[in-house]
Enzyme design. Sequence first.
Site, PDB file in Angstrom:
ATOM      1  CE1 TYR A  81       3.341  -4.394   2.268  1.00  0.00           C
ATOM      2  CE2 TYR A  81       3.923  -2.133   2.829  1.00  0.00           C
ATOM      3  CZ  TYR A  81       3.782  -3.137   1.896  1.00  0.00           C
ATOM      4  OH  TYR A  81       4.099  -2.889   0.577  1.00  0.00           O
TER       5      TYR A  81
ATOM      6  CE  LYS B 137       7.661  -3.901   0.474  1.00  0.00           C
ATOM      7  NZ  LYS B 137       7.663  -4.647  -0.819  1.00  0.00           N
TER       8      LYS B 137
END
Length: 398
Positions: free
Chosen positions: A153, A157
């Site tokens: 994640y 990002k």
Amino acid sequence: MAWITMSSQQKDTCLVTGGSGYFGYRLACSLHAEGATVILFDVTPVCGELPAGMAFLQGDIREYAQVARAVSGVDCVFHVASYGMSGREQLDRRLIEEVNVRGTENVLRACVENGVRKLVYTSTFNVVFGGQVIENGDESLPYLPLRLHPDHYSRTKSLAEMAVMRADGTALEGGGGGGGGGVLRTCALRPAGIYGPGERRHLPRVVGYVESGVFRFVYGDPGSRVEFVHVDNLVSAHKLAAEALTPGREPSAAGQAYFISDGRPVNNFEFFRPLVEGLGYRFPTRRLPLSLVYYLAFLTEMPLLTRTEVYKTGVTHYFSVAKAKAELRYEPREYDLDEVVQWFVSRGHGRRSGTGPGLRRLLLNALLVCGFVALVLSYLPGVGGGSAAAGAARPNGS
């Protein structure tokens, strides 16, 4: 769907990706209350009725045609949608990549091809953090090398934020609707873990663990500090960022990133103390060393409790909001957890006389500690806070 026509007295037409999530919806309602025309874009419909005049468009951020239809006629995009922040989502690396990276690329391309002038991206602290001590860090910190990110994640990002930064100044096809110099202006906000009444991803799980007796220990150095951000402070920062992307506004936020928090570093367990005690439970007095929790993670290496994730809660990392204050005129208000406590009490939560958790065997306690550590991990930005955390469009729902 029926599109809304903006009157001459209204502000920008705004699109909020991930608009059905907690933060996205809160942001949309605030924009709407100030007279903006607001469109929510998400794979999951909003729970309940929309305020009069607000529109919802169901769609998947991975599908370019759907994204392009959503941004048509829009002045400003708030790109909040993301995937893989916490829980079982963390296991699906392919979907995380598709939503966070390809989805962001779709949004940027659609903005350029449809003449959108402004884009505010909801990023995360973890684009620069990977387990090292950071005290009062600022935006001069370099991106963490992609190979060092402990979770997919945070890595995706970071890739998405880089793409947003590169897109600033891109010439718009057709010169850009509504003027604005014919270029796309972008910026990124890096929030801490989000909290507030009605937050539905993390706080209900915290309360559930407290009420079931799972929260029996704390761990790590009591002097370690992290940060959180109240949902309304984060809403304020997003609106100020959009204003600072307006052509002619000085200083401009174009091409800039900003750390956003309440500006009050705190030990992550102590942050939850008012919630635990406000619901009538005793705050744990037993403290485990970080090394023991790390060892448990080493033995189990569970998807929600890896060795690298342990350091995200046990290692001090907090960031300055001075740049946001100076350039965005961001002034975070002080909040506490009283409103969160009252929100849960009004829904029947809290300790009842004559009830409480029974005794647990020592082995079960150790396993429950791991579970609560995983919860705290999921709450922090990049593992679960914030950031991006922050109310997102998800292919399997918010």
